[in-house]
Each structure stands twice: as structure tokens, then as C-alpha cells.
Design a protein around this motif. Sequence first.
Motif, PDB file in Angstrom:
ATOM      1  N   ARG A 312     -26.308 -58.944  13.055  1.00 54.76           N
ATOM      2  CA  ARG A 312     -27.253 -59.727  12.209  1.00 54.76           C
ATOM      3  C   ARG A 312     -28.323 -59.134  11.652  1.00 54.76           C
ATOM      4  O   ARG A 312     -29.463 -59.751  11.297  1.00 54.76           O
ATOM      5  N   LYS A 313     -28.513 -57.739  11.653  1.00 53.51           N
ATOM      6  CA  LYS A 313     -29.466 -56.972  11.167  1.00 53.51           C
ATOM      7  C   LYS A 313     -29.095 -55.910  10.289  1.00 53.51           C
ATOM      8  O   LYS A 313     -28.120 -55.208  10.794  1.00 53.51           O
ATOM      9  N   SER A 314     -29.484 -55.437   9.217  1.00 53.13           N
ATOM     10  CA  SER A 314     -29.178 -54.299   8.577  1.00 53.13           C
ATOM     11  C   SER A 314     -29.669 -53.225   9.088  1.00 53.13           C
ATOM     12  O   SER A 314     -30.587 -53.211  10.193  1.00 53.13           O
ATOM     13  N   ASN A 315     -29.168 -52.077   8.977  1.00 54.41           N
ATOM     14  CA  ASN A 315     -29.419 -50.773   9.523  1.00 54.41           C
ATOM     15  C   ASN A 315     -31.158 -50.468   9.372  1.00 54.41           C
ATOM     16  O   ASN A 315     -31.916 -50.180  10.380  1.00 54.41           O
ATOM     17  N   LYS A 316     -31.611 -50.711   8.349  1.00 51.99           N
ATOM     18  CA  LYS A 316     -33.118 -50.788   7.872  1.00 51.99           C
ATOM     19  C   LYS A 316     -34.017 -51.691   8.806  1.00 51.99           C
ATOM     20  O   LYS A 316     -34.816 -51.426   9.358  1.00 51.99           O
ATOM     21  N   THR A 317     -33.697 -52.950   8.728  1.00 53.30           N
ATOM     22  CA  THR A 317     -34.133 -53.886   9.834  1.00 53.30           C
ATOM     23  C   THR A 317     -34.120 -53.464  11.336  1.00 53.30           C
ATOM     24  O   THR A 317     -34.982 -53.434  11.934  1.00 53.30           O
ATOM     25  N   LEU A 318     -32.920 -52.870  11.715  1.00 57.17           N
ATOM     26  CA  LEU A 318     -32.771 -52.401  12.953  1.00 57.17           C
ATOM     27  C   LEU A 318     -33.627 -51.220  13.243  1.00 57.17           C
ATOM     28  O   LEU A 318     -34.333 -51.461  14.381  1.00 57.17           O
ATOM     29  N   LEU A 319     -33.917 -50.380  12.429  1.00 60.70           N
ATOM     30  CA  LEU A 319     -34.537 -49.298  12.614  1.00 60.70           C
ATOM     31  C   LEU A 319     -36.144 -49.647  12.563  1.00 60.70           C
ATOM     32  O   LEU A 319     -36.914 -49.009  13.257  1.00 60.70           O
ATOM     33  N   LYS A 320     -36.597 -50.762  11.951  1.00 64.66           N
ATOM     34  CA  LYS A 320     -37.917 -50.961  11.886  1.00 64.66           C
ATOM     35  C   LYS A 320     -38.188 -51.842  13.219  1.00 64.66           C
ATOM     36  O   LYS A 320     -39.247 -51.583  13.636  1.00 64.66           O
ATOM     37  N   GLU A 321     -37.197 -52.769  13.585  1.00 65.27           N
ATOM     38  CA  GLU A 321     -37.518 -53.662  14.769  1.00 65.27           C
ATOM     39  C   GLU A 321     -37.235 -52.858  16.093  1.00 65.27           C
ATOM     40  O   GLU A 321     -37.564 -53.416  17.189  1.00 65.27           O
ATOM     41  N   LYS A 322     -36.361 -51.846  16.035  1.00 68.90           N
ATOM     42  CA  LYS A 322     -36.204 -50.992  17.103  1.00 68.90           C
ATOM     43  C   LYS A 322     -35.188 -51.734  18.166  1.00 68.90           C
ATOM     44  O   LYS A 322     -34.942 -51.025  19.422  1.00 68.90           O
ATOM     45  N   VAL A 323     -34.754 -52.907  18.215  1.00 70.53           N
ATOM     46  CA  VAL A 323     -34.065 -53.516  19.191  1.00 70.53           C
ATOM     47  C   VAL A 323     -32.937 -54.450  18.461  1.00 70.53           C
ATOM     48  O   VAL A 323     -33.024 -55.005  17.346  1.00 70.53           O
ATOM     49  N   GLY A 324     -31.453 -54.302  19.153  1.00 75.69           N
ATOM     50  CA  GLY A 324     -30.661 -55.376  18.562  1.00 75.69           C
ATOM     51  C   GLY A 324     -29.402 -55.495  19.214  1.00 75.69           C
ATOM     52  O   GLY A 324     -29.398 -54.857  20.528  1.00 75.69           O
ATOM     53  N   THR A 325     -28.445 -56.218  18.824  1.00 76.19           N
ATOM     54  CA  THR A 325     -27.160 -56.532  19.671  1.00 76.19           C
ATOM     55  C   THR A 325     -26.071 -55.204  19.644  1.00 76.19           C
ATOM     56  O   THR A 325     -26.498 -54.201  18.905  1.00 76.19           O
ATOM     57  N   THR A 326     -25.027 -55.282  20.439  1.00 75.98           N
ATOM     58  CA  THR A 326     -24.276 -54.373  20.383  1.00 75.98           C
ATOM     59  C   THR A 326     -23.473 -54.137  19.128  1.00 75.98           C
ATOM     60  O   THR A 326     -23.315 -52.874  18.601  1.00 75.98           O
ATOM     61  N   ALA A 327     -23.330 -55.302  18.249  1.00 77.42           N
ATOM     62  CA  ALA A 327     -22.894 -55.023  16.889  1.00 77.42           C
ATOM     63  C   ALA A 327     -23.871 -54.412  16.084  1.00 77.42           C
ATOM     64  O   ALA A 327     -23.460 -53.495  15.125  1.00 77.42           O
ATOM     65  N   ASP A 328     -25.197 -54.641  16.202  1.00 74.13           N
ATOM     66  CA  ASP A 328     -26.103 -54.074  15.414  1.00 74.13           C
ATOM     67  C   ASP A 328     -26.224 -52.645  15.295  1.00 74.13           C
ATOM     68  O   ASP A 328     -26.482 -51.838  14.561  1.00 74.13           O
ATOM     69  N   LEU A 329     -26.043 -52.242  16.802  1.00 74.48           N
ATOM     70  CA  LEU A 329     -26.323 -50.950  16.991  1.00 74.48           C
ATOM     71  C   LEU A 329     -25.045 -50.125  16.867  1.00 74.48           C
ATOM     72  O   LEU A 329     -25.389 -48.885  16.358  1.00 74.48           O
ATOM     73  N   ASN A 330     -24.051 -50.603  17.199  1.00 72.88           N
ATOM     74  CA  ASN A 330     -22.941 -49.785  16.574  1.00 72.88           C
ATOM     75  C   ASN A 330     -22.515 -49.791  15.222  1.00 72.88           C
ATOM     76  O   ASN A 330     -21.740 -48.784  14.891  1.00 72.88           O
ATOM     77  N   LEU A 331     -23.198 -50.685  14.338  1.00 74.47           N
ATOM     78  CA  LEU A 331     -22.954 -50.370  12.919  1.00 74.47           C
ATOM     79  C   LEU A 331     -23.687 -49.212  12.465  1.00 74.47           C
ATOM     80  O   LEU A 331     -23.505 -48.527  11.661  1.00 74.47           O
ATOM     81  N   GLN A 366     -11.835 -64.931  21.865  1.00 72.43           N
ATOM     82  CA  GLN A 366     -11.282 -63.773  22.908  1.00 72.43           C
ATOM     83  C   GLN A 366     -12.141 -62.401  22.966  1.00 72.43           C
ATOM     84  O   GLN A 366     -12.127 -61.747  23.949  1.00 72.43           O
ATOM     85  N   PHE A 367     -12.889 -62.166  22.073  1.00 73.90           N
ATOM     86  CA  PHE A 367     -13.807 -61.031  21.980  1.00 73.90           C
ATOM     87  C   PHE A 367     -15.210 -61.391  22.235  1.00 73.90           C
ATOM     88  O   PHE A 367     -15.708 -62.306  21.945  1.00 73.90           O
ATOM     89  N   ASN A 368     -15.854 -60.252  22.644  1.00 77.54           N
ATOM     90  CA  ASN A 368     -17.169 -60.362  22.812  1.00 77.54           C
ATOM     91  C   ASN A 368     -18.218 -59.266  22.373  1.00 77.54           C
ATOM     92  O   ASN A 368     -19.500 -59.304  22.436  1.00 77.54           O
ATOM     93  N   SER A 369     -17.616 -58.199  21.908  1.00 76.57           N
ATOM     94  CA  SER A 369     -18.329 -56.914  21.644  1.00 76.57           C
ATOM     95  C   SER A 369     -17.491 -55.971  20.680  1.00 76.57           C
ATOM     96  O   SER A 369     -16.298 -56.302  20.505  1.00 76.57           O
ATOM     97  N   VAL A 370     -18.091 -54.995  20.274  1.00 79.25           N
ATOM     98  CA  VAL A 370     -17.389 -53.762  19.632  1.00 79.25           C
ATOM     99  C   VAL A 370     -17.914 -52.431  20.100  1.00 79.25           C
ATOM    100  O   VAL A 370     -18.994 -52.575  20.834  1.00 79.25           O
ATOM    101  N   VAL A 371     -17.103 -51.482  19.819  1.00 79.54           N
ATOM    102  CA  VAL A 371     -17.421 -50.078  19.982  1.00 79.54           C
ATOM    103  C   VAL A 371     -17.096 -49.416  18.963  1.00 79.54           C
ATOM    104  O   VAL A 371     -16.687 -49.687  17.693  1.00 79.54           O
ATOM    105  N   THR A 372     -17.372 -48.116  18.791  1.00 81.82           N
ATOM    106  CA  THR A 372     -17.559 -47.086  17.774  1.00 81.82           C
ATOM    107  C   THR A 372     -16.400 -46.045  18.176  1.00 81.82           C
ATOM    108  O   THR A 372     -16.581 -45.493  19.176  1.00 81.82           O
ATOM    109  N   VAL A 373     -15.628 -45.585  17.363  1.00 79.22           N
ATOM    110  CA  VAL A 373     -14.793 -44.383  17.538  1.00 79.22           C
ATOM    111  C   VAL A 373     -15.122 -43.329  16.553  1.00 79.22           C
ATOM    112  O   VAL A 373     -15.336 -43.458  15.392  1.00 79.22           O
TER     113      VAL A 373
END
Length: 621
Positions: A312-331, A366-373
Amino acid sequence: MKFKLTLLLVLTTFLSFGQIKDFKFGKVSEQEINLKEVSFEKDANAVILSEEGKIDLTPSNYYLTVKRRIKILTEKGINEANIELDYYSKSKNESVSNIKANTINIENGQPVISSITDKDVFDVQINELYSSKRFALPNVKIGSIIEYSYTKNSQHNFSIDAWNFQHELPTLFSEFKLNNQAYNNFSIITIGDDLNTKYKAKSASTTTWFLTNIESFNKLKYVYNAEDQSERIKLQADNYHTEGGKKNTLSAWKSLILDLNNEYETYRNPSAIRDIAQTIPNGKDDVETLKNIVDYVDNNVKWNNFYSIIPRKSNKTLLKEKVGTTADLNLLLNELLIAKGFDSYIILYSTRQHGQIMFGYPFVNQFNSVVTVAKLKNGQSIILDASQLNKEQVEFGPINAFNYHGIVIQKGEPNFVKLNQKMSTYESASSYHFTDTKLVLNRKDNFDGYFYDKDAKDENTLKRYVTESMDIQLDVENEEKVVYDKNMYTKSYRAASNNVKSPFYTVINPLREFLKQYTFEDKNRQRKIEFQFPYLFNIQTKIKIPEGYSVVIDDTFKAHHKIDLGLEYYQEAKIKDNVLTLMIQFILPEGVYEADKYTVLKQFFEKIKTESTKEVLIKKK
């Protein structure tokens, strides 16, 4: 007690089938009144005497009616009188109504009934999606019988968690009925050993199911998620309706993943990420570069403790706000890896706490999160979760992520991948020697992976898996903190005992206590056998034999057991240059085994548990 989307009710061990079936509100039997404990679960604080559920399924929604009765057995059991009925309240797609509840106490040999009114029921909003009907039954004490009923109306009739026969409390009787008046077909999915055994040969047209004397799901062993693997029934629509009409399973998965991929594409910032990636130093190899990327993410953004499958946040917004969900951080992590030249992709999955995925039913809930490979040059795939990064051991992702399979979020055909755990290793080296006044122990343990627990108290680190080899009380003289060195965690200490004049000393197997936990009591196991993680133990103890003592080693002490599943155990004790050396090795190569391997595993563990009880004696001549 909290019940989500499903509800229940059950009976007591000493009651007959006729007495517990079709109970009437306010009417209790003498057997129910006299019940003091559950014969098959004597430590239970309360017991579900009886529960009955029925679903009326229509083309547009379903109605679940529930009736339930519970007996309070202990002081702790009184908490079961606090009822919470959760439902999906967004857009008013679900509702809970027709709530009735009684407390029945026996006073002077007569039942006294205390009922709730509408004013006693509170509607509490949990979050933007869910609400809860909550009420507390009055005048509850040890020996009380509580009962309640309600109706749930839901428009979510695509995938239904229809009925749970097994709960946090033991259940004496649980019955579920289905009345399907919907136009489309539904698959009836039965989960649990007892349910599948009892109804395996029954007709697909079965509309009534019941079980009796069901232990609480907390008693289930070798499962990642006891509630998810409990005795229950799910209903799943066989066709998947979209704007383009009906779709089969494979095409539905393709559409689902494509939609998710499109969501991710809208939040990607490849040009901005390339600039950031240039500030992250390259290492001497790709592993070191990977660690540098992990450091950057860990130092610049934090997890807000929310699991999510869509950013729900772009990388730019995430780096500005410094906090996010598992999907935000893994993106963010995924884009940085790609910018640094790694082959990387994001996997949609379900955590162990969320439950297993049923691939025959493409349903996003059925799903609730993501991981990065991240793929290394040697072909190794590293599973990372940007919300829970292990900066020291990047190759060990959070244990909660390893729950069988996931799906790659990408364009094209669905790609289901297995989430494989790396084996954890534990090495322990101990040496004992006698002085004129003391028995001295020097011990050093090296371990990695899931043997390390950052939350464990430092003084308990070496007692969690491997005990001391000599059965004697020792006082710690010097103890070092856990340190990370050469890709392993290390802990060492020195301890001593003033008891140096004993006529004999017993040398025990350091894995004996650890192996005791492996008990196999299921009579008809149909669930997979799930161990927390694969591991390897390598333990060596050396004892300098004191003057005037001899060593007794039974001829049967040496043992080597190996089975086709890859499990292997070895123990040996030998003497060389007046030093007794005890060697123990044990490998569990996989985290999960199929249900049909249960007997083989049981036989193997029973053998090695017996071997681990054998002792070596050091005695005065």
C-alpha cells in the motif's frame, strides 16, 4: 472463549448418546450435573457437553445456526463464560443475531436459570473489516452449566469455514448438518483423522456428520497449526465466477496471480531504486553483497506488525515514512535485489499461524503474507522476509514462513514453489577432569539456524537441547555470553563440583531429555508429521578417568540406527589414553513427512529413545 466464523457445542464422557443429542435449553440431566472431570482429558478446565450446528446454503448466502452447552470444571474454566462471536462487518456482508444464553446452577437440588437480555450483548468493532458480538453469562462458578445459541447470516458463500468439531476444550458430542439449496456445486472438505476415518467410505451426498469424545486441539502433536489441523469441515464452491464467467482452477489461479502482480507493478519505482542501490556497497562475493542489502533494509525501514499480501506504499513513500507492512517491505527488498543484479522474485504464502494452503481452491484469503527469494550464483535460493531479517544468518528466514508451498507473483502461468528450510546444526564439546578438590567441566557449544533464540535468557541457552553428560550438580564458575563467530553462535562456560570422593559417577546421554519429547500415540494418523525444523546434532564428551577408578561400558551401548527416510542416530563410548569419549550424532533431514510414514518414525524414535537411556559407569576399583 473466542469463536471465529464457526461455532460449536458438546457433551460429557459419561453421558449416553441419546442424552447429549438434541439437548433442550434449560433442561439438564443428572449426569451433566454430576460430571466432575473428562475421562480422556482430566486436566480440562471446562468441557463442551454438546454442540449442534446447521448451515442452510442458498445461491446468494448462507445461514449458520448454532446451539452449544458447556460445563465449568475449575476456577480457570469460568473464563469460558465470556463469549465473542466474530463476523465480517464491512459492507454489512455478515451479521450475528438471535442470541440466547443461560447459566444453569443447581441450588438445593433444583436448577436455577440466569438468562441474558439484549442489553447484555455488545457489538464491538475490532477493525475496519471485523466486528464481534460479545456477552458474559451471569452467575458462573465451578459446576455451572452454560448454554447459548445464535444465527449467523453471511454473503460469503464461495469458501466457508463451515464447522469445527474440535476446539480449545474437549468435546463430548458435536454434530453438523448441511442443507444445500444453492444452484452451484460445493466440495465438502473434511479435515482431521477422526472425521476422515469415520466418513471415508460414506456417500458424497452425506448431509449430517457427528463426532464424540474429541480431545482439545492443543493435544495434537507434530502440527504447525493445531487449530488449522483440527477436526473440521470446509465448503468450497467448485466454480469460480468472474466478470468473464466461470473459470476452472488453473485459470482462476492465473487470474488471481495476474491481478496481484498488477497491484505490485503500480507501486514499483525502478529508476529511484537504482539510485539507492548504487549507494549500497558490493561485497567480495554475492553473499556479502546480499548481506549489505539486508543491512540497508533493516536499518532504514521497520515492520508495523501487519501481515499483508498487497503493498500500500511505494518504495519512495516507505523510505520516507520508515514503516510498512510485510508486502511494503518485501517489495523494497525485491527491487533492491534486482537493481544489484540478483535474480529475485516475491512469493505469496500463508504463515504457519494462518494455516495451510489448499491448492485445489484458488482463494486469496488462504494467504496472509509474502516473502522474497534471492538466487545466488551457485544456484542456492535464499528465502528472506524483509519484515524479520536475520542480519547474521541471512540464509535462515523466519521459521513461521516455512509452511509447505507458495506461489510466485508474476505474469504467465502459476508457479507453485516449495519453501525449503535449511538444516540447523548443533555441535557440543565438553571435557571433564578431576583435580584434588574438584570435578571441573569446560563446555563449548556452536549452533546455528533455529537452535538460536534471541529471546532466550543467556544462562538457559545451553540447557534447551543438550544436558550435561555427568549426573552431578555443578556450580558455574565462569560463563561467557553468546557470540556470533564464523557463521555459528558460540556459548561456553566452566563449572565445577566439590564432590570428588564419590564411589561412582554416572555418565548419561546428553540428548536423553531432548529425545523424551518425541512420543507417538496417534492410532490412525492421517495428518502429515510436521517437525519445527530439520537439524543435525554432533556431541562429544571427554572425561579424564581419575586415578583409582575404572569404567564400565555395556557391550550394547554402541548403537547405529538409520532408516530410508534419512534419519540417522549413532552413539558410542570408548576409552583411549585413559580418557573416556562419548560420541552422539543425530540427524533429522526433513521438517515434514507424509502421514503414511508415521509408524516408521514411531519405531525409529522408540529405538533411539531406548538407546539414549543407556549409561556408562565410572566407579572406584
